[in-house]
Each structure stands twice: as structure tokens, then as C-alpha cells.
Scaffold this motif. Structure first.
Motif, short mmCIF file in Angstrom:
data_model
loop_
_atom_site.label_atom_id
_atom_site.label_comp_id
_atom_site.label_asym_id
_atom_site.label_seq_id
_atom_site.Cartn_x
_atom_site.Cartn_y
_atom_site.Cartn_z
N ALA A 317 -0.41 -17.94 3.40
CA ALA A 317 1.02 -17.59 3.28
C ALA A 317 1.19 -16.23 2.60
N VAL A 318 0.34 -15.96 1.59
CA VAL A 318 0.41 -14.68 0.90
C VAL A 318 0.06 -13.54 1.86
N VAL A 319 -1.00 -13.72 2.65
CA VAL A 319 -1.40 -12.70 3.63
C VAL A 319 -0.29 -12.47 4.65
N LEU A 320 0.35 -13.55 5.09
CA LEU A 320 1.43 -13.44 6.06
C LEU A 320 2.60 -12.62 5.49
N CYS A 321 2.99 -12.94 4.26
CA CYS A 321 4.13 -12.22 3.64
C CYS A 321 3.82 -10.74 3.45
N PHE A 322 2.63 -10.45 2.94
CA PHE A 322 2.30 -9.05 2.72
C PHE A 322 2.05 -8.32 4.04
N GLY A 323 1.64 -9.04 5.08
CA GLY A 323 1.49 -8.42 6.40
C GLY A 323 2.81 -7.86 6.90
N LEU A 324 3.90 -8.55 6.58
CA LEU A 324 5.23 -8.05 6.96
C LEU A 324 5.49 -6.68 6.35
N VAL A 325 5.06 -6.49 5.11
CA VAL A 325 5.28 -5.21 4.43
C VAL A 325 4.37 -4.13 5.02
N HIS A 326 3.13 -4.47 5.33
CA HIS A 326 2.23 -3.48 5.92
C HIS A 326 2.76 -2.99 7.26
N GLY A 327 3.44 -3.86 8.01
CA GLY A 327 4.04 -3.44 9.27
C GLY A 327 5.06 -2.33 9.08
N LEU A 328 5.81 -2.40 7.99
CA LEU A 328 6.77 -1.34 7.68
C LEU A 328 6.04 -0.04 7.39
N GLY A 329 4.87 -0.14 6.73
CA GLY A 329 4.08 1.05 6.46
C GLY A 329 3.53 1.68 7.73
N PHE A 330 3.06 0.85 8.67
CA PHE A 330 2.58 1.37 9.94
C PHE A 330 3.69 2.11 10.68
N ALA A 331 4.90 1.55 10.67
CA ALA A 331 6.03 2.17 11.36
C ALA A 331 6.37 3.51 10.73
#
Length: 407
Positions: A317-331
Motif C-alpha cells: 500500500a505504501v509503494v502504491l501511494c508513493f507511486g502516485l507521487v512519482h507519476g507526477l514527477g515523471f510528468a
């Protein structure tokens, strides 16, 4: 005396903390931006009317200052601009560039150009330089009005901004989003491919964005460290597959939403959270090492849904939540800024595939080695993964503090 449980491991790893901290501080100058030694220029190119092309350029501020000051021999710009940068004063940064418009414009237009057919367009600055931030880094925004000779053909855009020869960065890229000649598209320029035409082939654009995505992950130290923290905390193939899938799904969702303008989260929020995610996921592994080797250091896991115990599901769940933030960084790194279209969605998809290809390559390289080590020498495996996690956690905290204090 043989090590009986990993309950002692955190205490012993704590003795290594000073050395890990010294290593992190030694790497700080090279890694503070997490994408060090290179840069990306962002260009939004449109055609408001026939014979005129509008170019909005985003250039990394401190790099622009030192490059202009060096090549145009303007010491006053360096002194004024660097003082503003050191103070983190955005208004002062804009004033420093506004006080020296001629050398700034000369530097940019000598290295960025638009041509209509075979004839070069004539650039002029439109308005004052403004400031923004990308991935936590100050960027100067310069708008050019290009007067182009009449032509029924395509436009060619060339960028050699921040060349290797200047000695400040290597392999600088210019990401171009264009709406020209009744075509919408994107391109990525670098020293090997410094120009493109608006009539570029579909295959050329596809390869460009696959390569851009792959290179972004390879040069994005923060994203690589997050992935490394996920890998060292995974004990079985099932765990790494689930964690990688969760990360991929999460960052793909926010990546598309942010790149198409559905969501807009400031970089000053995204970048510190990305740094914090690295520290949290790495520290999670250290915390779990308190369990006996028979339960965590080896491959003997507690049974549960999909083979994960409660702690495993919490980590997922922690990886999933932080993955959402990394997607913003990729964009934020891609920097496309145009209306949603089939061409844009395809560029985003291909860019994301490039990211996933490198991510998969790293997992297939690192995880089998760790799995073999854990199987052959469980206690040594716990020590190695713990030491790696400790270093990654410290680096994440260093970046977090740096990004919060300079955000």
C-alpha cells in the motif's frame, strides 16, 4: 559468534550510520538535484498567425546564468544571478535576467532557431523573463516571437542549448511540444539529434519518446533509489512482481493525469514527497529486519492472500501511494503542454513504456542476485540489504531536507 536473529542487525547497522552519512554528504554536491550533470530545456512552439511562430522556452535558471555569463562575458550577471539563486529569491532571479536582456537573448537565439522552409526566422523577445519551477529546480521562461518568411512547407526547429563544450552539463535535451503546419506533435532534441522537422515520421517520434522515457529513469537518481528500496525489501519473486506492478499502475495513472492537465500539483510539493518516499520505503525494510531471520531474512514467509503477510500488504500500500507521487514527477520531467489528443496520448504511452523497460531491466539485474545471496547466505543477505537500505534512506532524507529548505 554466529548471528542468531536480525533483531541485532538494526543496532549494528546503527554503528555504520556515521559512515553512511559521510558518504551521503560526499555525494550531495553531485546528487542534490537527483538528476545531476544534465538538464532539459522545454519548448512550447505554436503559430498564432501566418508568418509568425511563438516559442516559449523554459531553461534551468542557474545553468542559464553561468552559461550566459561565461560565453557572453557578463560577470555582473553571474554575481547578481548567483546571489539571487543562493538566496532562493525568485523575484531577484527574474530581475537579474531582466537587467541583462541582450546577452541572454543572444545566448539563446544563437543556439535555438526556427526555420520556415530553407529560410531562418528572425527572433525577438516578447515580454519579460518570468520564473517557474520544474522538479524542484528554478526555471527561467523566455518567450520569443519568430518572424518567418512565407512558406507552404514545414518548419524546422534546432536546439544546441547548453552544449557539452561549455563543460557544465552533458547531453542536454530540449523537449519540444509543437502546434505548427496544422500538425500537433512532440520531439526531443539532443547533441546526437539537434533538429527535427514538423513533417517527421510517426516512427521517429515514437522512438524519440521511448528513448526519452528510458533515459529519464536512468538519469533520475531519486527514482532509481526508490526502485532499489523496493527491490531490497522484496524477499520473493511474487513480492517484487506485486510491488513493481503497484508502482507501475500508480505512476502511470498520475503521469497521464498530470501530463494532460487533469491534475496540477506544484513541484515544491511533489519533489520533497518523492525524496521522503525513498527514505520511508528503505526504512521500512530496516524496521522489518527486527524480525527473526527465520521469518524475514530468509524466504520463509507468513501465509496470507497472494502469499503476503500483513506487513507485506502494508508495504504494498505504501509503494502504491508513493507511486502516485512519482507519476507526477515523471510528468513534470516530460513537460508537454498542449491539448489532449491522440498524438499526445501516444507520446505519453511510449514515454511510459521507456520508463518501464528500464525499470524491468533493473529488477531483472538486481533482484536475482539478492535472491541468490539470501538463499545461499541468509544472514549475509540481511546485512547487505540492510546496509543498502540504510544508505538509500539517508540519501532520501538528505534530499527531503534540501528540497524542503529550498522549495
Amino acid at each position: 559468534m554466529p548471528l542468531r536473529t536480525t533483531a541485532r542487525t538494526p543496532a549494528r547497522l546503527a554503528r555504520l550510520a556515521p559512515a553512511v552519512l559521510l558518504l551521503a554528504l560526499a555525494l550531495w554536491p553531485a546528487a542534490a538535484s537527483a538528476h545531476g550533470f544534465s538538464t532539459t530545456v522545454y519548448a512550447d512552439v505554436t503559430q498564432p498567425e501566418r508568418g509568425h511562430v511563438r516559442v516559449e522556452l523554459g531553461l534551468e535558471y542557474d545553468l542559464l546564468v553561468v552559461s550566459v555569463a561565461d560565453t557572453q562575458h557578463v560577470d555582473a550577471l553571474y554575481q547578481e544571478g548567483q546571489a539571487a539563486f543562493d538566496d532562493g529569491d525568485t523575484a531577484a532571479m527574474a530581475r537579474a535576467l531582466a537587467d541583462h536582456p541582450a546577452p541572454v537573448l543572444a545566448y539563446v537565439t544563437e543556439r535555438f532557431g526556427v526555420a520556415s522552409g530553407d529560410a531562418a526566422c528572425t527572433p525577438a523577445q516578447d515580454g519579460d523573463v518570468t520564473m517557474t519551477r520544474r522538479e524542484g529546480v528554478p526555471y527561467a521562461v523566455l518567450v520569443l516571437d519568430e518572424a518567418c518568411p512565407p512558406s507552404d512547407g514545414s518548419h524546422r526547429i534546432t536546439s544546441t542549448l547548453f552544449p557539452d563544450a561549455e563543460g557544465y552539463v552533458k547531453d542536454a535535451k530540449t523537449v519540444v511540444s509543437y502546434d505548427l503546419d496544422e500538425q500537433h506533435g512532440s520531439a526531443a532534441l539532443d547533441p546526437s539529434h539537434p533538429s527535427f522537422s514538423t513533417d517527421q515520421s510517426f516512427l521517429a517520434e515514437t522512438w524519440t519518446f521511448f528513448r526519452l522515457g528510458a533515459e529519464h529513469l536512468l538519469t533520475g537518481t531519486d527514482h532509481i533509489l526508490f526502485l532499489l528500496a523496493v527491490i531490497v525489501g522484496s524477499r520473493r519473486l511474487r513480492e517484487i512482481v506485486l510491488a513493481a506492478t503497484a508502482f507501475t499502475v500508480a505512476h502511470s495513472i498520475t503521469f497521464v493525469c498530470a501530463a494532460t492537465g487533469v491534475v496540477d500539483v506544484p513541484a515544491r510539493v511533489v519533489e520533497p514527497v518523492i525524496a521522503l518516499s525513498i527514505a520511508v520505503v528503505a526504512a521500512w525494510h530496516l524496521w522489518r529486519l527486527r524480525s527473526p531471520v527465520s521469518r524475514y531474512g530468509t524466504l520463509e514467509l507468513a501465509r496470507g492472500p497472494l502469499g503476503l503477510d500483513r506487513a507485506g500488504w502494508l508495504r504494498l500500500a505504501v509503494v502504491l501511494c508513493f507511486g502516485l507521487v512519482h507519476g507526477l514527477g515523471f510528468a513534470g520531467a516530460l513537460g508537454l503542454d498542449r491539448e489532449l489528443s491522440g498524438s499526445l496520448l501516444w507520446s505519453l504511452l511510449v514515454f511510459n513504456v521507456g520508463i518501464e523497460a528500464v525499470q524491468l531491466g533493473i529488477i531483472l539485474t538486481v533482484f536475482p542476485l539478492l535472491a541468490l545471496l539470501r538463499r545461499r547466505a541468509p544472514r549475509l543477505g540481511a546485512w547487505v540489504t540492510g546496509a543498502v537500505a540504510a544508505g538509500v534512506a539517508v540519501m532520501g532524507l538528505v534530499w527531503f531536507v534540501e528540497r524542503v529548505t529550498t522549495g
